[in-house]
Design an enzyme around this catalytic site. Structure first.
Site, short mmCIF file in Angstrom:
data_model
loop_
_atom_site.label_atom_id
_atom_site.label_comp_id
_atom_site.label_asym_id
_atom_site.label_seq_id
_atom_site.Cartn_x
_atom_site.Cartn_y
_atom_site.Cartn_z
N GLU A 25 -76.86 -17.33 -15.52
CA GLU A 25 -76.35 -18.39 -16.42
C GLU A 25 -77.17 -18.40 -17.48
O GLU A 25 -78.21 -18.32 -17.69
CB GLU A 25 -76.06 -19.53 -15.45
CG GLU A 25 -75.61 -20.79 -16.12
CD GLU A 25 -75.28 -22.24 -15.25
OE1 GLU A 25 -75.69 -21.95 -14.04
OE2 GLU A 25 -74.88 -22.89 -15.55
N ASN A 172 -65.29 -23.39 -12.89
CA ASN A 172 -66.48 -23.21 -12.09
C ASN A 172 -66.55 -24.72 -11.74
O ASN A 172 -66.53 -25.45 -12.48
CB ASN A 172 -67.71 -22.91 -12.58
CG ASN A 172 -68.81 -23.18 -12.00
OD1 ASN A 172 -69.18 -22.47 -11.09
ND2 ASN A 172 -69.54 -24.16 -12.51
N GLU A 173 -66.75 -24.90 -10.52
CA GLU A 173 -67.14 -26.19 -9.88
C GLU A 173 -66.34 -27.21 -10.27
O GLU A 173 -66.65 -28.14 -10.87
CB GLU A 173 -68.67 -26.45 -9.81
CG GLU A 173 -69.32 -25.52 -8.87
CD GLU A 173 -70.75 -26.05 -8.61
OE1 GLU A 173 -71.40 -26.97 -9.21
OE2 GLU A 173 -71.43 -25.44 -7.75
N TYR A 247 -75.67 -24.02 -1.41
CA TYR A 247 -77.04 -23.80 -1.59
C TYR A 247 -78.06 -24.15 -0.33
O TYR A 247 -77.68 -25.18 0.32
CB TYR A 247 -77.64 -24.62 -2.74
CG TYR A 247 -77.26 -23.96 -4.14
CD1 TYR A 247 -78.31 -22.82 -4.67
CD2 TYR A 247 -75.97 -24.35 -4.79
CE1 TYR A 247 -77.56 -22.33 -5.79
CE2 TYR A 247 -75.78 -23.75 -5.87
CZ TYR A 247 -76.50 -22.85 -6.40
OH TYR A 247 -76.22 -22.04 -7.66
N GLU A 303 -72.06 -18.36 -5.46
CA GLU A 303 -73.41 -19.23 -5.78
C GLU A 303 -73.94 -19.46 -4.47
O GLU A 303 -73.47 -20.11 -3.46
CB GLU A 303 -73.45 -20.46 -6.37
CG GLU A 303 -73.15 -20.12 -8.18
CD GLU A 303 -73.10 -21.41 -8.97
OE1 GLU A 303 -73.81 -22.25 -8.63
OE2 GLU A 303 -72.27 -21.38 -9.79
N GLN A 352 -80.27 -17.48 -8.90
CA GLN A 352 -79.88 -16.55 -9.89
C GLN A 352 -80.51 -15.34 -10.07
O GLN A 352 -81.76 -15.43 -9.65
CB GLN A 352 -79.54 -17.41 -11.16
CG GLN A 352 -78.61 -18.50 -11.05
CD GLN A 352 -78.24 -19.43 -12.39
OE1 GLN A 352 -78.55 -18.73 -13.46
NE2 GLN A 352 -77.66 -20.33 -12.34
O1 AHR Z 1 -76.74 -22.46 -10.40
C1 AHR Z 1 -77.22 -23.81 -10.89
C2 AHR Z 1 -75.97 -24.85 -10.87
O2 AHR Z 1 -75.33 -24.99 -9.56
C3 AHR Z 1 -74.58 -23.89 -11.58
O3 AHR Z 1 -74.45 -23.99 -12.67
C4 AHR Z 1 -73.36 -24.67 -10.79
O4 AHR Z 1 -72.32 -24.04 -10.89
C5 AHR Z 1 -74.05 -25.19 -9.43
O5 AHR Z 1 -73.95 -26.53 -9.27
#
Ligand code: AHR
Length: 501
Positions: A25, A172-173, A247, A303, A352
């Site tokens: 990103e 995205n999101e 995450y 992600e 990432q």
């Molecule tokens: O990867 C960091 C961020 O995490 C991304 O921009 C977003 O899609 C997610 O919340």
């Protein structure tokens, strides 16, 4: 002793190479410095792409790269990133550190990067703050071969031939940074926007990825699937993927925990949270199954990875963190899970690629190091395009308190394109090694080679000591005949065995 049984005759599904995908990103030093450098930076590069990094990524056989975000995607206006660099608009990267984005890395540069890495591309469009026309024109700009305003503009900017776009994300999101929408609203917009993500060539389908849920938000999946699957929409090619973001955050979002300074409790807590990925895959897959019985829509976990507090003294908006043996375990556990669920999971992108969150590479100016996560990906690459085999490993619960109990071992096994059986196992215990007896049914194992990434749980590479963690040969495997093998997996380690049969 723990038994691992493998049935080489029972194929459970195809492992898409994309399960080992990446995400980069416009965030911190992910793109700028990590991948792309200015001519006067004194870093060896080819058309701006740093040579050392490209070489390391090629070794990983990166299958696919997602870009330009993330949250950045829904604020990105692609036309700002084309044409002569001096004329490109500057903007503030509001999400990530409020720094000036000069748009010197845009569509042409991204395609060049994928070319140099030899990977597929996954472009994420802007639904949150962009128009349908803008999204539609971007696809036309990239993929149309005839005479049209956008194809002409691309040619004027130096690229005569169109590119093939492999995957296109429609927002995205969008439940969060991509517009704070409710599922019904997003789903209706998805139906509309995706209509104009056209296939300009019959034999080159742009795979469309719909924005899926955040972690255990099963309502989002249910509502989006329900609205999107209402007639009169045609299934084929209308939705090829539904994303999922998850995450591994050991602490809370306010105090996530340090990347390098953690105790045993936090170690097990991290792994426990990582293992939650399986609950998510099963839960979202069960909902998808009701609308998409034939599994035409892939789960795209675009992600995933660890998210800690940033390294002390670094910009909080840059999300720069170190990477230890704990991250190697997180990588191995997740990649094993993706393999095991390859009937539904068709792509996954670690967040990432470089210098941001759970990266495979870290850079500091001219210097570059490979992280423990890099070495795990490098061992798992043999699963790409392989056939998942039926396998089972005995486990026992380990950990500190009830809350942080985890199985001691996880595994996945595949029949690779090289004809070998590839076994990957993670040992989650930070103190115990385990003896494993593997049995490959009705098969004689002729040769065995192995590698291991492991060590004390805090171990990590630094710019001063870049090889504290590397993949080492793992050759203490006894071949007992009749497909039986015996070996001991060290504490907190990930191993890969290649069995010639
Ligand atoms: O990867 C960091 C961020 O995490 C991304 O921009 C977003 O899609 C997610 O919340």
């Amino acid at each position: 002793m723990f038994r691992l049984s493998i049935n080489p005759k029972s194929h459970k599904g195809h492992i898409n190479p994309e399960l080992q995908g990446h995400f980069a990103e416009h965030l911190g030093r992910g793109i700028y410095e990590g991948l792309y450098v200015k001519e006067d930076a004194g870093i060896e590069n080819v058309n701006g792409m740093r040579k050392d990094v490209i070489e390391a990524l090629k070794e990983l056989q990166v299958p696919v790269l997602r870009w330009p975000g993330g949250c950045f995607a829904d604020e990105y206006h692609w036309k700002d990133g084309i044409g002569p660099k001096e004329g490109r608009k500057k903007m503030i990267n509001t999400h990530w550190g409020g720094v000036v984005e000069d748009n010197s890395f845009g569509t042409h540069e991204f395609m060049e990067l994928c070319d140099q890495i030899s990977c597929k591309n996954y472009v994420n469009g802007n639904l949150g703050s962009g128009t349908v026309q803008e999204m539609s024109e971007w696809v036309e700009y990239m993929t149309f071969d005839g005479v049209s305003p956008m194809a002409d503009l691309r040619k004027k900017n130096g690229h005569e031939k169109p590119w093939k776009v492999d995957y296109f994300g429609v927002g995205n999101e969008n439940w969060g940074c991509g517009g704070n929408m409710l599922p019904d609203m997003y789903a209706n917009l998805y139906r509309r926007y995706q209509t104009y993500v056209r296939d300009y060539k019959q034999d080159e389908h742009v795979n469309k990825v719909c924005c899926g849920a955040n972690a255990e938000d099963f309502t989002w999946t249910e509502e989006v699937m329900k609205t999107c699957f209402k007639a009169p929409v045609h299934l084929h090619g209308f939705m090829d993927g539904l994303s999922l973001h998850y995450y591994t955050v050991p602490g809370t979002w306010e105090h996530k925990g340090s990347a390098t300074d953690f105790d045993e409790k936090e170690y097990y807590k991290t792994l426990k949270k990582t293992l939650f990925m399986e609950t998510l895959i099963k839960g979202h897959a069960a909902i998808m199954d009701r609308y998409d019985k034939d599994h035409k829509v892939g789960m795209v976990i675009d992600e995933w990875g660890t998210w800690y507090d940033v390294e002390p003294g670094t910009n909080p908006g840059f999300l720069y963190q170190q990477n230890t043996i704990r991250d190697a375990l997180v990588a191995g556990i997740n990649l094993n899970l993706f393999n095991k669920h390859c009937d539904r999971v068709k792509m996954a992108n670690i967040a990432q690629m470089i210098n941001v969150l759970q990266s495979v590479i870290l850079t500091d100016g001219q210097k570059m190091i490979k992280t423990p996560t890099y070495h795990v990906f490098n061992m798992y690459k043999y699963h790409q395009n392989a056939e998942l085999l039926d396998s089972f490993i005995e486990t026992q619960e380990i950990g500190l308190e009830d809350e942080y109990k985890v199985p001691n071992l996880t595994e996945s096994v595949s029949l690779g394109t090289d004809g070998k059986i590839h076994v990957t196992i993670t040992n989650l215990s930070c103190s115990e090694s385990y003896e494993i007896e593997a049995a490959v049914a009705d098969t004689e194992v002729k040769e065995i080679s192995g590698q291991v990434v492991g060590g004390e749980m805090h171990l990590h590479n630094t710019f001063e000591e870049p090889e504290n963690v590397v993949a080492k040969a793992f050759d203490a495997v006894e071949n007992l005949g009749n497909g039986k093998l015996k070996f001991t997996i060290p504490a907190s380690s990930v191993i890969h065995l290649a069995l010639s049969i």
